[in-house]
Motif scaffolding. Structure first.
Motif, PDB file in Angstrom:
ATOM      1  N   LEU A 186     -22.804   2.160  42.300  1.00 58.19           N
ATOM      2  CA  LEU A 186     -22.665   1.169  41.232  1.00 58.19           C
ATOM      3  C   LEU A 186     -23.016  -0.225  41.734  1.00 58.19           C
ATOM      4  CD1 LEU A 186     -19.434   2.187  39.288  1.00 58.19           C
ATOM      5  CD2 LEU A 186     -21.783   2.141  38.450  1.00 58.19           C
ATOM      6  N   ALA A 187     -22.543  -0.555  42.944  1.00 59.69           N
ATOM      7  CA  ALA A 187     -22.844  -1.873  43.509  1.00 59.69           C
ATOM      8  C   ALA A 187     -24.350  -2.051  43.624  1.00 59.69           C
ATOM      9  CB  ALA A 187     -22.170  -2.033  44.871  1.00 59.69           C
ATOM     10  N   ALA A 188     -25.041  -0.992  44.077  1.00 61.76           N
ATOM     11  CA  ALA A 188     -26.501  -1.061  44.212  1.00 61.76           C
ATOM     12  C   ALA A 188     -27.151  -1.234  42.836  1.00 61.76           C
ATOM     13  CB  ALA A 188     -27.023   0.196  44.904  1.00 61.76           C
ATOM     14  N   LEU A 189     -26.625  -0.557  41.810  1.00 64.73           N
ATOM     15  CA  LEU A 189     -27.179  -0.687  40.458  1.00 64.73           C
ATOM     16  C   LEU A 189     -27.001  -2.113  39.931  1.00 64.73           C
ATOM     17  CD1 LEU A 189     -26.103   2.610  38.629  1.00 64.73           C
ATOM     18  CD2 LEU A 189     -28.248   2.064  39.775  1.00 64.73           C
ATOM     19  N   PHE A 190     -25.832  -2.692  40.198  1.00 65.13           N
ATOM     20  CA  PHE A 190     -25.560  -4.044  39.710  1.00 65.13           C
ATOM     21  C   PHE A 190     -26.493  -5.080  40.331  1.00 65.13           C
ATOM     22  CE2 PHE A 190     -21.131  -2.670  38.527  1.00 65.13           C
ATOM     23  CZ  PHE A 190     -21.330  -2.868  37.179  1.00 65.13           C
ATOM     24  N   LEU A 191     -27.003  -4.767  41.527  1.00 66.19           N
ATOM     25  CA  LEU A 191     -27.903  -5.719  42.187  1.00 66.19           C
ATOM     26  C   LEU A 191     -29.306  -5.672  41.583  1.00 66.19           C
ATOM     27  CD1 LEU A 191     -27.819  -7.785  44.535  1.00 66.19           C
ATOM     28  CD2 LEU A 191     -28.727  -6.007  46.023  1.00 66.19           C
ATOM     29  N   LEU A 192     -29.627  -4.590  40.840  1.00 69.87           N
ATOM     30  CA  LEU A 192     -30.985  -4.439  40.304  1.00 69.87           C
ATOM     31  C   LEU A 192     -31.334  -5.555  39.320  1.00 69.87           C
ATOM     32  CD1 LEU A 192     -31.133  -0.576  39.662  1.00 69.87           C
ATOM     33  CD2 LEU A 192     -32.526  -1.871  41.286  1.00 69.87           C
ATOM     34  N   LEU A 222     -28.354  -4.181  51.151  1.00 70.24           N
ATOM     35  CA  LEU A 222     -27.009  -3.984  50.596  1.00 70.24           C
ATOM     36  C   LEU A 222     -26.428  -2.641  51.040  1.00 70.24           C
ATOM     37  CD1 LEU A 222     -24.896  -5.172  48.490  1.00 70.24           C
ATOM     38  CD2 LEU A 222     -25.855  -3.507  46.908  1.00 70.24           C
ATOM     39  N   LEU A 246     -23.280  -3.496  33.777  1.00 70.54           N
ATOM     40  CA  LEU A 246     -22.699  -4.822  33.532  1.00 70.54           C
ATOM     41  C   LEU A 246     -21.968  -4.857  32.194  1.00 70.54           C
ATOM     42  CD1 LEU A 246     -22.703  -7.927  34.398  1.00 70.54           C
ATOM     43  CD2 LEU A 246     -24.652  -8.128  32.863  1.00 70.54           C
ATOM     44  N   GLU A 285     -32.004  -3.847  48.028  1.00 64.10           N
ATOM     45  CA  GLU A 285     -31.147  -2.662  47.904  1.00 64.10           C
ATOM     46  C   GLU A 285     -30.862  -2.036  49.264  1.00 64.10           C
ATOM     47  OE1 GLU A 285     -29.594  -1.520  45.352  1.00 64.10           O
ATOM     48  OE2 GLU A 285     -30.460  -2.719  43.749  1.00 64.10           O
ATOM     49  N   PRO A 305     -30.131  -8.842  38.847  1.00 63.20           N
ATOM     50  CA  PRO A 305     -30.501 -10.147  39.410  1.00 63.20           C
ATOM     51  C   PRO A 305     -31.780 -10.106  40.239  1.00 63.20           C
ATOM     52  CG  PRO A 305     -28.455  -9.324  40.408  1.00 63.20           C
ATOM     53  CD  PRO A 305     -28.750  -8.458  39.236  1.00 63.20           C
ATOM     54  N   ASP A 362     -18.603   3.930  43.955  1.00 70.63           N
ATOM     55  CA  ASP A 362     -18.667   2.464  43.922  1.00 70.63           C
ATOM     56  C   ASP A 362     -19.909   1.901  44.611  1.00 70.63           C
ATOM     57  OD1 ASP A 362     -16.533   2.078  42.370  1.00 70.63           O
ATOM     58  OD2 ASP A 362     -15.186   1.315  43.931  1.00 70.63           O
ATOM     59  N   ALA A 364     -18.220  -3.163  40.552  1.00 71.44           N
ATOM     60  CA  ALA A 364     -18.289  -2.664  41.924  1.00 71.44           C
ATOM     61  C   ALA A 364     -18.870  -3.688  42.893  1.00 71.44           C
ATOM     62  CB  ALA A 364     -19.119  -1.388  41.960  1.00 71.44           C
ATOM     63  N   LEU A 365     -19.781  -4.522  42.399  1.00 71.77           N
ATOM     64  CA  LEU A 365     -20.407  -5.507  43.286  1.00 71.77           C
ATOM     65  C   LEU A 365     -19.397  -6.577  43.708  1.00 71.77           C
ATOM     66  CD1 LEU A 365     -23.254  -5.676  44.389  1.00 71.77           C
ATOM     67  CD2 LEU A 365     -23.881  -7.167  42.509  1.00 71.77           C
ATOM     68  N   SER A 405     -35.237  -0.250  35.596  1.00 75.24           N
ATOM     69  CA  SER A 405     -34.231  -0.378  36.654  1.00 75.24           C
ATOM     70  C   SER A 405     -33.291  -1.535  36.341  1.00 75.24           C
ATOM     71  CB  SER A 405     -34.904  -0.577  38.016  1.00 75.24           C
ATOM     72  OG  SER A 405     -35.350  -1.904  38.178  1.00 75.24           O
TER      73      SER A 405
END
Lengths: 247, 116
Positions: A176-182, B108, A43, B105, A184, A173, B70-71, A35
Motif C-alpha cells: 500500500l505504501a508503494a501504491l501511495f507513492l505512485l 522506498l 488515497l 518505488e 505524487p 502495508d 500506509a505511507l 498507475s
C-alpha cells in the motif's frame, strides 16, 4: 492493422479509427496514468470515500490533480466554497489546454455539442496523446478517434479504481505504501515534463515547499495560499528573467 | 458546510458535483468556447498556468510530507529520499517518467525492507 482502402464504406472507416483511438489508451502514457489511479483509489479509500463515491468522482471530475485537490480539501475539513475554489484554481490549466486542442480536433462539419462533450475527457494524459497523434488522423475522423481515446481512458480507469478499492484491504502495508507513492511521483514527473516555460518550473519548486509549510501554518487554506503565493512568485521570477535577457 | 455536515446519502455526491465537476468542467467548456479566439501564449495564461502548477505542486508536497494511510507509517526521510532520487533519475534520463517512478518505488521498497 493496415490502413483500410480509402473507398471502404464510411462505417468501416469509423470503426477503424475508433479502434485506433481505443488502442492509444493502452500506450505507455496511458498505463502510467493508470498507475497514478491505483494510488488515487488507495488515497480516496483512506480519506473515507465509499466505493461508489470514488468511482463517481473518477468519471465526473476526471482530471487527477483536481480530484487529489478535492480529496485533500475534504481531508483538511474545507467548506464547500473553499473546496470548489481550490479545485477551480487547480483546473484553470485545462482551459488553455482545450483552447490549444480545438483547432486540431475540429473538422469542417463538427457540431459544437460534440466538442463540449469531448472536452470532458481532456486531462494531461489524453491531451498529450491527442496533440501528438491527431495530426496523423484524417480530419473527419478526429472526433471519433479522440472520443474513443478519451472515453476508453475514463472508463478503464474507473474500473481500475473500483478493483483497487475492493482489494486494498487485503494488501500488506508495504505494498500500500508503494501504491501511495505512485500518485505524487506521476505528478512530479508529468508536471515537470509538460511545463512550457520557466514559470512552470519555478511554480513547481515553490509549490512543493509552500504546500507542507502552509499545511502547518494555515490548515484548510494551505493549497489556496501555496498556489496563489507560489504562482505569483513564479510569474515574477519569469518576468524578471525575461527582462534580463537581451531583447 | 463541509463534506460531512449533512447526513444524507446524496450530500457527498452533490459536494463532488459542485466542488469537483463544476469547478473542473467549467474551464473545459470555456476552452471550447474560446477555442481559436485567444492565444495559448498570452501572458495572462502564463500567470494562470503558474498558479495552477504551484497548487498541484503543493498537493504533491503534502502527499509526500503529510501522507495518509500506509505511507504515513514510513519515515519522512525515506519518502523524501525516494521521491528526490526518483526525480533526479527522471531528469538524468532525459525525462523518462517510467524510470523516475520505478527508481522512487525501488528506493522506498529497499528502505522498508532494510527497516530504515
Amino acid at each position: 492493422m493496415d490502413e483500410p482502402p480509402s473507398n471502404s464504406p464510411p462505417s468501416g472507416r469509423t470503426a477503424y479509427w475508433y479502434g485506433r483511438g481505443m488502442l492509444a489508451a493502452f500506450s505507455i502514457p496511458g498505463l502510467i496514468l493508470s498507475s497514478a489511479f491505483i494510488g488515487f483509489a488507495g488515497l480516496a479509500k483512506e480519506a473515507g470515500f465509499s466505493l461508489t463515491q470514488t468511482v463517481f468522482m473518477t468519471g465526473i471530475v476526471w482530471a487527477l490533480p483536481a480530484k487529489v485537490v478535492l480529496v485533500g480539501a475534504i481531508l483538511s475539513g474545507a467548506s464547500l466554497p473553499a473546496a470548489a475554489f481550490a479545485v477551480a484554481l487547480s483546473s484553470v490549466r485545462l482551459m488553455p489546454m482545450v483552447v490549444a486542442l480545438m483547432p486540431e480536433l475540429r473538422g469542417p462539419h463538427t457540431r459544437k455539442w460534440v466538442l463540449y462533450l469531448l472536452s470532458h475527457c481532456v486531462a494531461v494524459t489524453s491531451w498529450v496523446l491527442a496533440m501528438e497523434r491527431l495530426p496523423r488522423v484524417p480530419r473527419t475522423m478526429r472526433t471519433t478517434y479522440y472520443g474513443a481515446l478519451g472515453s476508453t481512458l475514463v472508463l478503464f480507469n474507473m474500473g481500475v479504481v473500483a478493483v483497487v478499492y475492493a482489494v486494498a484491504d487485503r494488501l500488506p502495508d508495504s505494498v500500500l505504501a508503494a501504491l501511495f507513492l505512485l500518485t505524487p511521483m506521476y505528478f512530479l514527473t508529468s508536471l515537470w515534463g509538460s511545463a512550457r516555460e520557466s514559470a512552470a518550473h519555478f511554480a513547481m519548486a515553490f509549490g512543493l515547499v509552500l504546500g507542507p509549510v502552509m499545511h502547518v501554518l494555515v490548515p484548510g487554506f494551505d493549497l489556496l495560499v501555496a498556489g496563489i503565493a507560489g504562482g505569483a512568485g513564479a510569474y515574477v521570477m519569469h518576468r524578471l528573467r525575461a527582462r534580463r535577457r537581451p531583447a | 458546510m463541509t463534506f460531512h455536515s449533512i447526513d444524507a446519502w446524496w450530500w457527498p455526491y452533490l459536494f463532488i458535483l459542485i466542488a469537483g465537476w463544476l469547478a473542473t468542467d467549467m474551464w473545459r467548456f470555456l476552452g471550447v468556447y474560446f477555442g481559436g479566439r485567444i492565444s495559448e501564449r498570452s501572458e495572462a495564461l502564463v500567470a494562470v498556468r503558474a498558479v495552477a502548477t504551484a497548487l498541484v505542486a503543493a498537493v504533491i508536497g503534502n502527499l509526500i510530507v503529510f501522507p495518509t494511510g500506509a505511507l504515513a507509517d514510513t519515515p519522512l526521510a525515506l519518502r523524501l529520499g525516494a521521491a528526490g532520487l526518483g526525480f533526479a533519475a527522471f531528469l538524468l534520463a532525459r525525462r523518462k517518467m517510467l524510470l523516475g517512478i520505478a527508481v522512487a518505488e525501488v528506493v522506498l521498497a529497499l528502505g522498508l525492507w532494510l527497516g530504515v
